[in-house]
Write a protein that holds these residues in place. Structure first.
Motif, mmCIF file in Angstrom:
data_model
loop_
_atom_site.group_PDB
_atom_site.id
_atom_site.type_symbol
_atom_site.label_atom_id
_atom_site.label_comp_id
_atom_site.label_asym_id
_atom_site.label_seq_id
_atom_site.Cartn_x
_atom_site.Cartn_y
_atom_site.Cartn_z
ATOM 1 N N PHE A 1 55.143 39.992 60.587
ATOM 2 C CA PHE A 1 53.949 40.058 60.417
ATOM 3 C C PHE A 1 53.709 41.414 59.958
ATOM 4 O O PHE A 1 53.143 41.634 58.740
ATOM 5 C CB PHE A 1 53.043 39.528 61.331
ATOM 6 C CG PHE A 1 51.049 39.140 60.499
ATOM 7 C CD1 PHE A 1 50.598 38.839 59.798
ATOM 8 C CD2 PHE A 1 50.684 40.692 60.760
ATOM 9 C CE1 PHE A 1 49.195 39.218 59.088
ATOM 10 C CE2 PHE A 1 49.291 40.864 61.030
ATOM 11 C CZ PHE A 1 48.336 40.007 59.658
ATOM 12 N N GLY A 2 53.568 42.440 61.044
ATOM 13 C CA GLY A 2 53.250 43.883 60.277
ATOM 14 C C GLY A 2 53.536 44.822 61.600
ATOM 15 O O GLY A 2 53.975 43.999 62.140
ATOM 16 N N GLY B 1 52.289 48.482 62.900
ATOM 17 C CA GLY B 1 51.018 49.892 63.028
ATOM 18 C C GLY B 1 51.376 50.986 64.087
ATOM 19 O O GLY B 1 51.886 50.693 65.002
ATOM 20 N N LYS C 1 46.107 48.344 63.172
ATOM 21 C CA LYS C 1 46.635 48.415 61.724
ATOM 22 C C LYS C 1 47.372 47.875 61.279
ATOM 23 O O LYS C 1 47.331 47.426 60.041
ATOM 24 C CB LYS C 1 47.070 50.001 61.747
ATOM 25 C CG LYS C 1 46.092 51.628 62.074
ATOM 26 C CD LYS C 1 47.096 52.685 62.463
ATOM 27 C CE LYS C 1 46.167 53.613 62.568
ATOM 28 N NZ LYS C 1 46.616 55.193 63.037
ATOM 29 N N MET C 2 47.431 46.947 62.312
ATOM 30 C CA MET C 2 49.149 46.074 62.367
ATOM 31 C C MET C 2 48.315 45.011 61.169
ATOM 32 O O MET C 2 48.902 44.232 60.791
ATOM 33 C CB MET C 2 49.384 45.548 63.399
ATOM 34 C CG MET C 2 50.550 44.225 63.112
ATOM 35 S SD MET C 2 50.231 43.387 65.037
ATOM 36 C CE MET C 2 49.214 42.528 65.376
ATOM 37 N N HIS D 1 46.522 34.161 61.846
ATOM 38 C CA HIS D 1 48.410 34.562 60.606
ATOM 39 C C HIS D 1 49.542 34.230 61.966
ATOM 40 O O HIS D 1 50.255 34.995 61.605
ATOM 41 C CB HIS D 1 48.237 35.985 61.224
ATOM 42 C CG HIS D 1 47.114 36.340 59.851
ATOM 43 N ND1 HIS D 1 47.089 36.337 58.381
ATOM 44 C CD2 HIS D 1 45.527 37.361 60.173
ATOM 45 C CE1 HIS D 1 45.700 36.520 57.992
ATOM 46 N NE2 HIS D 1 44.893 37.435 58.790
ATOM 47 N N GLY E 1 45.762 45.198 59.524
ATOM 48 C CA GLY E 1 45.093 45.892 59.129
ATOM 49 C C GLY E 1 43.703 45.717 58.745
ATOM 50 O O GLY E 1 43.089 45.943 57.351
#
Length: 122
Positions: free
Chosen positions: A3-4, A6, A56-57, A95, A59
């Motif tokens: 997903f992301g 960070g 941050k992951m 998410h 956002g």
């Protein structure tokens, strides 16, 4: 699927000094984390770096998530893991982020955290 990611790096002494204020501790750390910090206050910096990396992951920064909605603990072997509460938990569910992998490293003066949010199913 990822997903992301960070990452964050912070000065340990800066966080340790901030922890001298009870209001900082209760605003940033859950009760379980505060118990963990009793054994090693330097973990406060590690946990704070993880919290920064998590937002941050996502956002969002801390605009959408309060720091104490991200709990950073350690398993029996010392491996860090994250529990999410409140808005952080809601955002993860929205998410489909089901797992957050955490890595922490430090020197005498700095701590760095890296997280990866993983989507298990869509």
């Amino acid at each position: 699927m990822i997903f992301g990611i960070g990452t964050d790096m912070i000065e340990i002494n800066r966080v340790v000094k901030a922890c001298e204020r009870k209001t900082f501790l209760t605003k940033i750390y859950t009760e379980q984390e505060q118990k963990l910090l009793l054994s090693d206050i330097r973990k406060a910096a590690s946990n704070f770096a993880v919290k920064e990396a998590v937002v941050k992951m996502f956002g969002t920064g801390f605009r959408a998530i309060a720091p104490n909605e991200i709990e950073v603990l350690r398993d029996n072997l010392g491996k860090p893991y994250v529990n999410l509460y409140g808005n952080a938990e809601i955002l993860a569910k929205e998410h489909n982020v089901e797992r957050i992998h955490v890595s922490i490293t430090n020197t005498k003066e700095l701590v760095s955290a890296y997280v990866i949010g993983e989507i298990i199913r869509e």
